[in-house]
Structures are given as C-alpha cells and as structure tokens.
Scaffold this motif. Sequence first.
Motif, PDB file in Angstrom:
ATOM      1  N   ALA A 183       0.818  -1.213   0.000  1.00 35.68           N
ATOM      2  CA  ALA A 183       0.000   0.000   0.000  1.00 35.68           C
ATOM      3  C   ALA A 183       0.852   1.263   0.000  1.00 35.68           C
ATOM      4  CB  ALA A 183      -0.947  -0.002   1.202  1.00 35.68           C
ATOM      5  N   ALA A 184       1.882   1.304   0.835  1.00 40.55           N
ATOM      6  CA  ALA A 184       2.676   2.533   0.970  1.00 40.55           C
ATOM      7  C   ALA A 184       3.409   2.878  -0.320  1.00 40.55           C
ATOM      8  CB  ALA A 184       3.673   2.405   2.121  1.00 40.55           C
ATOM      9  N   ILE A 185       4.057   1.899  -0.912  1.00 37.98           N
ATOM     10  CA  ILE A 185       4.831   2.188  -2.117  1.00 37.98           C
ATOM     11  C   ILE A 185       3.904   2.480  -3.298  1.00 37.98           C
ATOM     12  CG2 ILE A 185       6.474   1.257  -3.794  1.00 37.98           C
ATOM     13  CD1 ILE A 185       7.821  -0.191  -1.432  1.00 37.98           C
ATOM     14  N   PHE A 186       2.853   1.659  -3.474  1.00 38.01           N
ATOM     15  CA  PHE A 186       1.939   1.894  -4.595  1.00 38.01           C
ATOM     16  C   PHE A 186       1.298   3.274  -4.476  1.00 38.01           C
ATOM     17  CE2 PHE A 186      -2.253   1.894  -6.571  1.00 38.01           C
ATOM     18  CZ  PHE A 186      -1.911   1.570  -7.870  1.00 38.01           C
ATOM     19  N   THR A 187       0.747   3.565  -3.309  1.00 34.69           N
ATOM     20  CA  THR A 187       0.094   4.858  -3.122  1.00 34.69           C
ATOM     21  C   THR A 187       1.096   5.999  -3.208  1.00 34.69           C
ATOM     22  OG1 THR A 187      -1.607   3.815  -1.765  1.00 34.69           O
ATOM     23  CG2 THR A 187      -1.398   6.214  -1.596  1.00 34.69           C
ATOM     24  N   GLY A 188       2.280   5.805  -2.612  1.00 36.75           N
ATOM     25  CA  GLY A 188       3.308   6.842  -2.674  1.00 36.75           C
ATOM     26  C   GLY A 188       3.705   7.170  -4.106  1.00 36.75           C
ATOM     27  N   ILE A 189       3.911   6.145  -4.905  1.00 32.14           N
ATOM     28  CA  ILE A 189       4.305   6.364  -6.302  1.00 32.14           C
ATOM     29  C   ILE A 189       3.177   7.045  -7.076  1.00 32.14           C
ATOM     30  CG2 ILE A 189       4.796   5.202  -8.503  1.00 32.14           C
ATOM     31  CD1 ILE A 189       6.433   3.147  -6.850  1.00 32.14           C
ATOM     32  N   THR A 190       1.940   6.532  -6.925  1.00 37.67           N
ATOM     33  CA  THR A 190       0.843   7.098  -7.713  1.00 37.67           C
ATOM     34  C   THR A 190       0.512   8.526  -7.276  1.00 37.67           C
ATOM     35  OG1 THR A 190      -0.835   6.020  -6.324  1.00 37.67           O
ATOM     36  CG2 THR A 190      -0.153   4.858  -8.324  1.00 37.67           C
ATOM     37  N   VAL A 191       0.536   8.782  -5.977  1.00 33.40           N
ATOM     38  CA  VAL A 191       0.242  10.138  -5.505  1.00 33.40           C
ATOM     39  C   VAL A 191       1.358  11.099  -5.906  1.00 33.40           C
ATOM     40  CG1 VAL A 191      -0.036  11.569  -3.439  1.00 33.40           C
ATOM     41  CG2 VAL A 191      -1.312   9.438  -3.661  1.00 33.40           C
ATOM     42  N   THR A 192       2.603  10.661  -5.763  1.00 31.55           N
ATOM     43  CA  THR A 192       3.720  11.523  -6.137  1.00 31.55           C
ATOM     44  C   THR A 192       3.709  11.814  -7.635  1.00 31.55           C
ATOM     45  OG1 THR A 192       5.029  10.746  -4.282  1.00 31.55           O
ATOM     46  CG2 THR A 192       6.233  11.756  -6.108  1.00 31.55           C
ATOM     47  N   ALA A 193       3.450  10.787  -8.433  1.00 29.13           N
ATOM     48  CA  ALA A 193       3.350  11.007  -9.880  1.00 29.13           C
ATOM     49  C   ALA A 193       2.203  11.973 -10.184  1.00 29.13           C
ATOM     50  CB  ALA A 193       3.142   9.680 -10.607  1.00 29.13           C
ATOM     51  N   ALA A 194       1.104  11.849  -9.445  1.00 32.20           N
ATOM     52  CA  ALA A 194      -0.027  12.756  -9.647  1.00 32.20           C
ATOM     53  C   ALA A 194       0.343  14.190  -9.260  1.00 32.20           C
ATOM     54  CB  ALA A 194      -1.232  12.284  -8.829  1.00 32.20           C
ATOM     55  N   ILE A 195       1.107  14.351  -8.181  1.00 36.76           N
ATOM     56  CA  ILE A 195       1.529  15.693  -7.757  1.00 36.76           C
ATOM     57  C   ILE A 195       2.430  16.323  -8.816  1.00 36.76           C
ATOM     58  CG2 ILE A 195       2.976  16.946  -6.094  1.00 36.76           C
ATOM     59  CD1 ILE A 195       0.263  16.339  -4.951  1.00 36.76           C
ATOM     60  N   VAL A 196       3.405  15.574  -9.300  1.00 36.98           N
ATOM     61  CA  VAL A 196       4.333  16.102 -10.297  1.00 36.98           C
ATOM     62  C   VAL A 196       3.563  16.454 -11.580  1.00 36.98           C
ATOM     63  CG1 VAL A 196       6.334  15.559 -11.755  1.00 36.98           C
ATOM     64  CG2 VAL A 196       6.355  14.973  -9.312  1.00 36.98           C
ATOM     65  N   ALA A 197       2.673  15.545 -12.010  1.00 36.08           N
ATOM     66  CA  ALA A 197       1.863  15.834 -13.203  1.00 36.08           C
ATOM     67  C   ALA A 197       0.972  17.048 -12.953  1.00 36.08           C
ATOM     68  CB  ALA A 197       1.019  14.615 -13.563  1.00 36.08           C
ATOM     69  N   SER A 198       0.429  17.173 -11.750  1.00 40.00           N
ATOM     70  CA  SER A 198      -0.427  18.314 -11.420  1.00 40.00           C
ATOM     71  C   SER A 198       0.328  19.629 -11.477  1.00 40.00           C
ATOM     72  CB  SER A 198      -1.021  18.134 -10.019  1.00 40.00           C
ATOM     73  OG  SER A 198      -1.844  16.998  -9.975  1.00 40.00           O
ATOM     74  N   MET A 207       8.115  15.234  -2.247  1.00 40.45           N
ATOM     75  CA  MET A 207       7.268  14.047  -2.472  1.00 40.45           C
ATOM     76  C   MET A 207       8.104  12.913  -3.080  1.00 40.45           C
ATOM     77  SD  MET A 207       4.026  14.579  -1.581  1.00 40.45           S
ATOM     78  CE  MET A 207       3.173  13.318  -2.496  1.00 40.45           C
ATOM     79  N   ILE A 208       8.924  13.259  -4.061  1.00 42.21           N
ATOM     80  CA  ILE A 208       9.798  12.244  -4.681  1.00 42.21           C
ATOM     81  C   ILE A 208      10.740  11.664  -3.639  1.00 42.21           C
ATOM     82  CG2 ILE A 208      11.643  11.896  -6.374  1.00 42.21           C
ATOM     83  CD1 ILE A 208      10.150  14.047  -8.108  1.00 42.21           C
ATOM     84  N   GLY A 209      11.307  12.539  -2.808  1.00 41.59           N
ATOM     85  CA  GLY A 209      12.193  12.070  -1.739  1.00 41.59           C
ATOM     86  C   GLY A 209      11.464  11.173  -0.759  1.00 41.59           C
ATOM     87  N   GLY A 210      10.222  11.513  -0.425  1.00 42.32           N
ATOM     88  CA  GLY A 210       9.448  10.689   0.488  1.00 42.32           C
ATOM     89  C   GLY A 210       9.186   9.304  -0.071  1.00 42.32           C
ATOM     90  N   VAL A 211       8.865   9.229  -1.344  1.00 47.82           N
ATOM     91  CA  VAL A 211       8.655   7.910  -1.973  1.00 47.82           C
ATOM     92  C   VAL A 211       9.951   7.116  -1.961  1.00 47.82           C
ATOM     93  CG1 VAL A 211       8.140   6.726  -4.154  1.00 47.82           C
ATOM     94  CG2 VAL A 211       6.703   8.591  -3.387  1.00 47.82           C
ATOM     95  N   ALA A 212      11.063   7.790  -2.222  1.00 44.84           N
ATOM     96  CA  ALA A 212      12.360   7.099  -2.169  1.00 44.84           C
ATOM     97  C   ALA A 212      12.598   6.531  -0.775  1.00 44.84           C
ATOM     98  CB  ALA A 212      13.475   8.051  -2.583  1.00 44.84           C
ATOM     99  N   LEU A 213      12.277   7.302   0.250  1.00 46.37           N
ATOM    100  CA  LEU A 213      12.495   6.829   1.623  1.00 46.37           C
ATOM    101  C   LEU A 213      11.608   5.637   1.972  1.00 46.37           C
ATOM    102  CD1 LEU A 213      12.859  10.193   3.579  1.00 46.37           C
ATOM    103  CD2 LEU A 213      14.643   8.498   3.118  1.00 46.37           C
TER     104      LEU A 213
END
Length: 146
Positions: free
Chosen positions: A94-109, A136-142
């Motif tokens: 859940a954490a990685i999937f949601t982190g990646i999709t939300v972060t990608a959504a933020i960057v696209a936004s 956000m990218i850093g958080g997903v990396a962590l």
Amino acid sequence: MPILIALIAAAAGVLNTVQSGANASLNKALGQPILAALIVAATNVVIYLLAAPFVGLAWPSGRFANVPWWAWLGGALGATYVLAMIFLAERLGAAIFTGITVTAAIVASLILDHYGWVGFAQHTAGPWRILGGLLMIGGVALISVF
C-alpha cells in the motif's frame, strides 16, 4: 480552502488507498484481473446511479460537440489506473503503490497547473511548489528503500 472540503479530499485519499487493497484482493480471490476490473466498473455504475437523485442526472442534448477531445479520455485513464491497482498494489504494498501514484499525480499536477492544460486554471510552478514535488519524490524514495 474550507476545512470541510479539505476533510472530504483527505477521506477520498484514504478511500483510494483502501480501494487499492480491495481491488487487489478481489483479483487475487478471483484469479481474473479483467473480471475484477469489470466488477469494479459495475460497482462504480451502481454508486453513480445511487448518487444521481442527490446530484442530478440528465442527458446533455446538443452539448457533446462542446467537449474537448481530451475530455473523452477520462474513463479510459480511470480504467487504466484501476488495472494498475489490480496488477501492482499487492506486489508493491500500500505505501509504495500509493506513494508512487500520488507523487506522480503531484508532479503531473504541477505541470498541468503551470501550463493551464486540460481545463485547469494556470498556477505558476514557483520554487515552493517545485520543492514540494521534490520532497514528495524524496518521500517515496524513503518509503521504498527503508
């Protein structure tokens, strides 16, 4: 921004994460990813129809010609996201999937807002917004590494 709107948006984010797990579990139990996606779509239709008496439902006669070409892609994009959930959420967690999709959504936004694309009002991607996207990218990396 009114607090109630922010709380509803936060609840939608929680539901999105729970949805990922539910859809992945449905796929795992059925062993049929397309059937799982079709059940998700059918459930969506039921919810939309239940909401219709409260928000209205009418055929927009003559308005189809006013719809921009890219607006027709929303359903296909949503279906693609549901399929990604079904195939990837369980594998990534859940954490990685949601982190990646939300972060990608933020960057696209940030990009969509900066240029005012696909119907959004233009909001310049200033240094603080860019820093937020990088964090956000850093958080997903962590959460992906540790």
